[in-house]
Design an enzyme around this catalytic site. Structure first.
Site, PDB file in Angstrom:
ATOM      1  N   GLY A 208       1.207  -1.586   0.012  1.00 39.97           N
ATOM      2  CA  GLY A 208      -0.346  -0.149   0.105  1.00 39.97           C
ATOM      3  C   GLY A 208       0.628   1.215   0.391  1.00 39.97           C
ATOM      4  N   ASN A 209       0.124   2.463   0.283  1.00 43.31           N
ATOM      5  CA  ASN A 209       1.106   4.009   0.394  1.00 43.31           C
ATOM      6  C   ASN A 209       0.832   4.502   1.125  1.00 43.31           C
ATOM      7  OD1 ASN A 209      -1.089   5.131  -1.213  1.00 43.31           O
ATOM      8  ND2 ASN A 209      -0.541   3.716  -2.334  1.00 43.31           N
ATOM      9  N   ARG A 210       0.807   5.649   2.066  1.00 41.01           N
ATOM     10  CA  ARG A 210       0.162   6.558   2.936  1.00 41.01           C
ATOM     11  C   ARG A 210      -0.677   7.144   2.348  1.00 41.01           C
ATOM     12  NH1 ARG A 210       4.698   5.568   6.930  1.00 41.01           N
ATOM     13  NH2 ARG A 210       6.308   5.107   6.198  1.00 41.01           N
TER      14      ARG A 210
END
Ligand code: CTP
Length: 408
Positions: A208-210
């Site tokens: 995922g990412n932030r």
């Protein structure tokens, strides 16, 4: 610190006004609550007095020597009426002054924001719609109601929007005045992607990412307030749908692509603010990858995800604007704008919203600053502000490039 008048009229949603009051005072504002007598059937004056630290009166017969019915409106920086019932909108449109709130509305020189909440039939009734049109014509901002569960078992447009959504837009109006929320997107259909995709490795793990989705939510909120019909394709964001916005939840880049291409078909503007994973695991294990098992991976092989923005550009019909986002850092090959110009040309979109992430200062922060690059070479700097204020600046740059609306 600004002086805000929070008008509360007599609907069951008045209980949410206490939460809005809390949000406004926590943002540092001095809030004076002016309920109608009907509002006090739902929430006691003591609640508003305790939360605001200011006295609460509903009629023009209290504090007569202070001429409160004139002074409160004259000295306010912003008036927010939440909830605004059908009756309150009718009285405001008629210019009546039969209680302290309507008298205050007649003496206020500042921006006024109405936040309607009522049963769907009352909201859709031509009388109410005419009153809303009258108030808007006179310069007031009337926000769209949220869609959802009403009092009782039914649902539809008429719900009071979430207090946090109202507070976010109140801050935009305090910063930029009523001009920050014009009705320039009325009749337009916009699709915004927000959040960050998750690419599964197995049933419990993902890459995922932030991205928090905050900038995308702000874009949706502000577009709805400016009159657009908004679809928000939300990758892994749990927040409630703002102001009648239709939320399409997705998880992966592939799901986001499918949703965006379907929703874009009827859109005037498409905004790709989601952080889409460029790669996904080549294989997704059907069962959990266990330590020490034969399936324990030593490396994860990745394959390319589709470039959704590029597909939206390729499939765009005449008149539809496609807006991309870019997070850039300056390096030995060029500064942020040089990289951004190259990306705008490469992606082929109409506008590119550029975040300078050199100092690592965008993700999860409440504020932002961007530069909007247009394919025709124009550069619009949107100064640092709340993500909603930045969204307002972005929509102004977008609206300036939209084709005139089709004749009805
Ligand atoms: N985007 C997309 N599909 C992807 C990746 C990105 O639609 N698979 C969109 C993003 O939503 C954003 C824009 O493309 O609007 C810019 O994304 P970015 O990853 O910065 O662009 P890249 O071309 O991948 O640039 P870089 O080479 O810097 O990674």
């Amino acid at each position: 610190m600004s002086r805000i008048v929070l008008g509360v009229s007599g609907g069951v949603a008045a209980y949410k006004a206490a939460l809005l009051l809390r949000a406004l005072t926590e943002a540092g504002h001095d809030v004076r609550v002016v309920p109608t007598p009907g509002a006090l059937h739902f929430v006691g004056a003591a609640t508003f007095e305790a939360l605001s630290g200011n006295p609460v009166t509903t009629d023009v017969w209290s504090d007569v020597p202070e001429v409160a019915h004139v002074r409160i409106g004259q000295t306010a920086d912003l008036v927010v009426v939440a909830p605004a019932t059908a009756d309150l909108l009718a009285r405001a449109a008629a210019g009546r002054a039969d209680d302290l709130l309507t008298a205050t509305l007649l003496t206020a020189h500042c921006p006024v924001v109405f936040v309607p909440a009522m049963h769907t039939e009352m909201w859709l009734h031509p009388a109410t719609q005419d009153n809303v049109a009258t108030l808007r014509r006179r310069g007031a901002i009337v926000l769209p109601p949220a869609v959802g569960r009403l009092t009782g078992p039914d649902s539809g447009p008429g719900r009071l929007p979430e207090p946090a959504d109202v507070a976010a837009l109140a801050a935009v109006v305090l910063e930029g005045g009523a001009a920050a929320l014009p009705r320039d997107l009325a009749g337009r259909r916009v699709v915004v992607s927000a959040g960050g995709t998750r690419e599964p490795l197995d049933p419990v793990r993902y890459l995922g990412n932030r991205s928090s989705g905050r900038q995308g939510w702000a874009l949706a909120r502000v577009a709805a307030a400016r009159g657009a019909e908004v679809v928000l394709v939300a990758a892994n964001v749990e927040a409630a749908a703002p102001f009648g916005v239709r939320v399409v939840p997705v998880e992966t880049a592939e799901q986001l692509r499918t949703a965006m291409l379907a929703e874009a078909a009827a859109a005037d503007v498409v905004v790709m603010s989601a952080a889409v994973a460029d790669f996904r695991p080549a294989d997704v294990a059907a069962t959990k990858l266990k330590k020490g098992s034969a399936a324990e991976p030593s490396a994860v092989e990745l394959v390319r995800n589709p470039d959704v923005l590029a597909e939206l550009v390729a499939e765009r019909s005449p008149g539809r604007l496609v807006v991309g986002f870019a997070a850039e850092t300056g390096d030995a090959d060029g500064d942020v704008l040089t990289h951004a110009r190259a990306k705008l040309a490469r992606k082929g979109c109409d506008l590119l919203v550029v975040n300078d992430v050199s100092a690592g200062q965008v993700f999860g922060r409440p504020d932002n600053a961007v530069v909007v690059l247009a394919a025709d070479g124009a550069v619009t700097e949107v100064p640092r502000g709340s993500k909603d204020a930045v969204a307002a600046g972005i929509w102004t740059a977008v609206a300036a490039r939209m084709a005139p609306p089709a004749e009805a």
